[in-house]
Design a protein around this motif. Structure first.
Motif, PDB file in Angstrom:
ATOM      1  N   GLY A 279       0.776  -1.358  -0.039  1.00  0.00           N
ATOM      2  CA  GLY A 279      -0.023  -0.157  -0.009  1.00  0.00           C
ATOM      3  C   GLY A 279       0.894   1.184   0.149  1.00  0.00           C
ATOM      4  N   ASN A 280       1.809   1.032   0.799  1.00  0.00           N
ATOM      5  CA  ASN A 280       2.990   2.204   0.786  1.00  0.00           C
ATOM      6  C   ASN A 280       3.469   2.836  -0.356  1.00  0.00           C
ATOM      7  N   GLU A 281       3.751   1.784  -1.048  1.00  0.00           N
ATOM      8  CA  GLU A 281       4.638   1.811  -2.453  1.00  0.00           C
ATOM      9  C   GLU A 281       3.632   2.071  -3.533  1.00  0.00           C
ATOM     10  N   SER A 282       2.325   1.569  -3.540  1.00  0.00           N
ATOM     11  CA  SER A 282       1.525   1.770  -4.801  1.00  0.00           C
ATOM     12  C   SER A 282       0.432   2.645  -4.340  1.00  0.00           C
ATOM     13  N   GLY A 283       0.094   3.120  -2.950  1.00  0.00           N
ATOM     14  CA  GLY A 283      -0.863   4.049  -2.782  1.00  0.00           C
ATOM     15  C   GLY A 283      -2.353   3.379  -2.977  1.00  0.00           C
ATOM     16  N   ASN A 284      -2.349   1.976  -3.551  1.00  0.00           N
ATOM     17  CA  ASN A 284      -3.830   1.242  -3.388  1.00  0.00           C
ATOM     18  C   ASN A 284      -3.430  -0.240  -3.628  1.00  0.00           C
ATOM     19  N   CYS A 285      -3.382  -0.961  -2.338  1.00  0.00           N
ATOM     20  CA  CYS A 285      -2.903  -2.337  -2.503  1.00  0.00           C
ATOM     21  C   CYS A 285      -4.164  -3.283  -2.889  1.00  0.00           C
ATOM     22  N   GLY A 286      -5.404  -2.891  -2.912  1.00  0.00           N
ATOM     23  CA  GLY A 286      -6.462  -3.520  -3.447  1.00  0.00           C
ATOM     24  C   GLY A 286      -7.301  -4.330  -2.330  1.00  0.00           C
ATOM     25  N   GLN A 287      -8.543  -4.539  -2.618  1.00  0.00           N
ATOM     26  CA  GLN A 287      -9.574  -5.044  -1.527  1.00  0.00           C
ATOM     27  C   GLN A 287      -8.882  -6.355  -0.942  1.00  0.00           C
ATOM     28  N   GLU A 288      -8.524  -7.221  -1.569  1.00  0.00           N
ATOM     29  CA  GLU A 288      -8.006  -8.483  -1.079  1.00  0.00           C
ATOM     30  C   GLU A 288      -7.157  -8.505  -0.157  1.00  0.00           C
ATOM     31  N   TYR A 289      -6.098  -7.497  -0.125  1.00  0.00           N
ATOM     32  CA  TYR A 289      -5.210  -7.022   0.799  1.00  0.00           C
ATOM     33  C   TYR A 289      -5.899  -6.644   1.957  1.00  0.00           C
ATOM     34  N   VAL A 290      -6.672  -5.920   1.809  1.00  0.00           N
ATOM     35  CA  VAL A 290      -7.385  -4.938   3.046  1.00  0.00           C
ATOM     36  C   VAL A 290      -8.138  -6.215   3.607  1.00  0.00           C
ATOM     37  N   ASP A 291      -8.878  -7.205   3.167  1.00  0.00           N
ATOM     38  CA  ASP A 291      -9.628  -8.215   3.832  1.00  0.00           C
ATOM     39  C   ASP A 291      -8.695  -9.021   4.652  1.00  0.00           C
ATOM     40  N   GLU A 292      -7.461  -9.301   4.051  1.00  0.00           N
ATOM     41  CA  GLU A 292      -6.305  -9.919   4.923  1.00  0.00           C
ATOM     42  C   GLU A 292      -6.163  -9.353   6.142  1.00  0.00           C
ATOM     43  N   ALA A 293      -5.615  -8.049   5.817  1.00  0.00           N
ATOM     44  CA  ALA A 293      -5.357  -7.273   7.019  1.00  0.00           C
ATOM     45  C   ALA A 293      -6.303  -7.227   7.790  1.00  0.00           C
ATOM     46  N   MET A 294      -7.622  -7.074   7.694  1.00  0.00           N
ATOM     47  CA  MET A 294      -8.654  -6.950   8.691  1.00  0.00           C
ATOM     48  C   MET A 294      -8.699  -8.096   9.366  1.00  0.00           C
ATOM     49  N   ALA A 295      -8.610  -9.479   8.703  1.00  0.00           N
ATOM     50  CA  ALA A 295      -8.409 -10.623   9.417  1.00  0.00           C
ATOM     51  C   ALA A 295      -7.527 -10.540  10.580  1.00  0.00           C
ATOM     52  N   ILE A 296      -6.446 -10.235  10.185  1.00  0.00           N
ATOM     53  CA  ILE A 296      -5.426  -9.992  11.320  1.00  0.00           C
ATOM     54  C   ILE A 296      -5.706  -9.186  12.390  1.00  0.00           C
ATOM     55  N   PHE A 297      -6.275  -7.961  12.092  1.00  0.00           N
ATOM     56  CA  PHE A 297      -6.740  -7.151  13.141  1.00  0.00           C
ATOM     57  C   PHE A 297      -7.693  -7.773  13.846  1.00  0.00           C
ATOM     58  N   ASP A 298      -8.702  -8.605  13.349  1.00  0.00           N
ATOM     59  CA  ASP A 298      -9.809  -9.175  14.210  1.00  0.00           C
ATOM     60  C   ASP A 298      -8.964 -10.306  15.048  1.00  0.00           C
ATOM     61  N   LYS A 299      -8.100 -10.965  14.776  1.00  0.00           N
ATOM     62  CA  LYS A 299      -7.517 -11.909  15.085  1.00  0.00           C
ATOM     63  C   LYS A 299      -6.818 -11.342  16.544  1.00  0.00           C
ATOM     64  N   TYR A 300      -6.333 -10.343  16.630  1.00  0.00           N
ATOM     65  CA  TYR A 300      -5.682  -9.971  17.684  1.00  0.00           C
ATOM     66  C   TYR A 300      -6.458  -8.845  18.504  1.00  0.00           C
ATOM     67  N   ARG A 301      -7.746  -8.503  18.074  1.00  0.00           N
ATOM     68  CA  ARG A 301      -8.724  -7.864  18.604  1.00  0.00           C
ATOM     69  C   ARG A 301      -8.159  -6.061  18.780  1.00  0.00           C
ATOM     70  N   SER A 302      -7.388  -5.681  17.609  1.00  0.00           N
ATOM     71  CA  SER A 302      -6.821  -4.338  17.452  1.00  0.00           C
ATOM     72  C   SER A 302      -7.777  -3.382  17.497  1.00  0.00           C
ATOM     73  N   ILE A 303      -8.931  -3.806  16.573  1.00  0.00           N
ATOM     74  CA  ILE A 303     -10.115  -2.695  16.348  1.00  0.00           C
ATOM     75  C   ILE A 303     -10.736  -2.492  17.791  1.00  0.00           C
ATOM     76  N   GLN A 304     -11.270  -3.322  18.390  1.00  0.00           N
ATOM     77  CA  GLN A 304     -11.791  -3.240  19.837  1.00  0.00           C
ATOM     78  C   GLN A 304     -10.801  -2.343  20.450  1.00  0.00           C
ATOM     79  N   TYR A 305      -9.665  -2.814  20.571  1.00  0.00           N
ATOM     80  CA  TYR A 305      -8.547  -1.978  21.452  1.00  0.00           C
ATOM     81  C   TYR A 305      -8.657  -0.673  21.116  1.00  0.00           C
ATOM     82  N   ALA A 306      -8.830  -0.195  19.879  1.00  0.00           N
ATOM     83  CA  ALA A 306      -8.696   1.140  19.522  1.00  0.00           C
ATOM     84  C   ALA A 306      -9.840   1.876  20.169  1.00  0.00           C
ATOM     85  N   LYS A 307     -11.102   1.193  19.982  1.00  0.00           N
ATOM     86  CA  LYS A 307     -12.195   1.674  20.334  1.00  0.00           C
ATOM     87  C   LYS A 307     -12.202   1.915  21.806  1.00  0.00           C
TER      88      LYS A 307
END
Length: 345
Positions: A279-307
């Motif tokens: 993403g940093n290099e291209s400016g847009n890494c694509g939805q499949e990568y977003v979904d993969e990152a979201m799965a990692i965030f969910d696994k470690y409850r990082s979204i809830q942590y931020a809230k």
């Protein structure tokens, strides 16, 4: 939440006309015409004006009036607008508040000058506010003005430092949470803290109250930015005005990313860094990568942590309001704090 949104929108609307009148008056004598129009442009583009409203609300909550703080409130909004114009140039953002950015309409040179003009006009407004302070002591009036000017100057330095830190985070995936929190305080929280502190200063509050109102603004500002991080992942595109997960597609560091990287196992950490680098290099890494990152965030409850971090900051901010006498303005400050956490855009 809808009722809170409506209630706070109504509160902000009560001050909008007076603040906007101060802004239009001070910008009306700028010349030439293209510089004047470029300077005015974003102030007419529909911002919520939370920062200047907080200045007036704090002023009223400590026993002052709108008259004593309205010019300082307008100055806060001009500084905020100046920072947006310059941010858009640096980030090459083409849209702001649903309209083409100032530099897209008038070009970068005029946009830079417009930002500089707003910055200068902000200080002019604060200086002129000395005639509106309700005090028979000229030295006291001058002291309040000088204190406010110092507060705004400090906030402006912090805004620049925060922007520089944010730029330095690009491509750096070893950012610690305390470093991230320092950056968002400077970039976002410092001006909100200055807004609430200025309201207390201009209305003659004691030092303890001034300090408490600064800290209230700081905590609200931190929660404001963390809520932005949160909304980027959980809102619908129409609410936030950009694709969901755009921070991931651009490889940005957020508190969610920082938390996930700090807690992930080596495999997940490596994969998340790979996605962010794309993403940093291209400016847009694509939805499949977003979904993969979201799965990692969910696994470690990082979204809830931020809230939870944002919620903790708002709870602390509301606790600081206990120093104020009970009033309608105090109640409104509590509602605005809740709104920052519950807003959807």
């Amino acid at each position: 939440m809808t009722n809170l949104n409506e209630e706070v929108t109504k509160i902000l609307g009560q001050y909008f006309e007076d603040i906007n009148k101060e802004i239009m008056t001070t910008l009306s004598n700028i010349g030439p015409e293209d510089l004047r129009e470029a300077s005015i442009y974003l102030t007419k583009a529909g911002g919520k004006m939370i920062r200047p409203a907080l200045t007036v609300l704090v002023s009223e909550a400590v026993g002052g009036t709108m008259s004593s703080s309205i010019k300082a409130a307008a100055a806060i909004e001009l500084i905020h607008t100046f920072s947006l114009i310059h941010d858009d140039i640096m980030d090459k953002d083409e849209m702001r508040r649903g309209k083409p950015s100032v530099h897209k309409v008038w070009g970068e040179p005029v946009a830079i000058l417009a930002g500089d003009t707003l910055f200068s006009k902000a200080y002019e407004l604060v200086i002129k506010s000395k005639d509106k302070i309700e005090s028979n002591n000229p030295e006291e009036c001058l002291g309040r003005v000088n204190h406010t000017l110092s507060t705004l100057a400090d906030a402006c330095v912090k805004i620049c430092e925060g922007q520089a830190q944010d730029m330095g985070f690009e491509g750096n995936f070893d950012v610690k949470e305390e470093e991230y929190m320092e950056m968002i305080f400077k970039k976002t929280g410092a001006l909100i803290a200055a807004a609430t502190e200025a309201g207390a200063i201009m209305s003659g509050a004691d030092e303890e109250t001034i300090s408490a109102m600064h800290d209230y603004g700081k905590l609200v500002g931190l929660a404001f930015q963390i809520q932005d991080d949160y909304l980027d992942l959980v809102s619908d595109p129409d609410s936030i005005g950009k694709p969901v997960g755009s921070d991931i597609t651009e490889g940005k560091m957020t508190i969610i990313v920082v938390n996930a990287l700090a807690n992930a196992n080596e495999e997940d950490k490596k994969r998340l860094v790979e996605i962010l680098k794309i993403g940093n290099e291209s400016g847009n890494c694509g939805q499949e990568y977003v979904d993969e990152a979201m799965a990692i965030f969910d696994k470690y409850r990082s979204i809830q942590y931020a809230k939870n971090v944002a919620l903790g900051n708002i709870d602390k901010a509301k606790k600081l309001l206990e120093i104020l006498p009970d009033s309608e303005a105090k109640h409104k400050l509590s509602l605005v704090a809740d709104f920052v956490l519950e807003r959807q855009n």
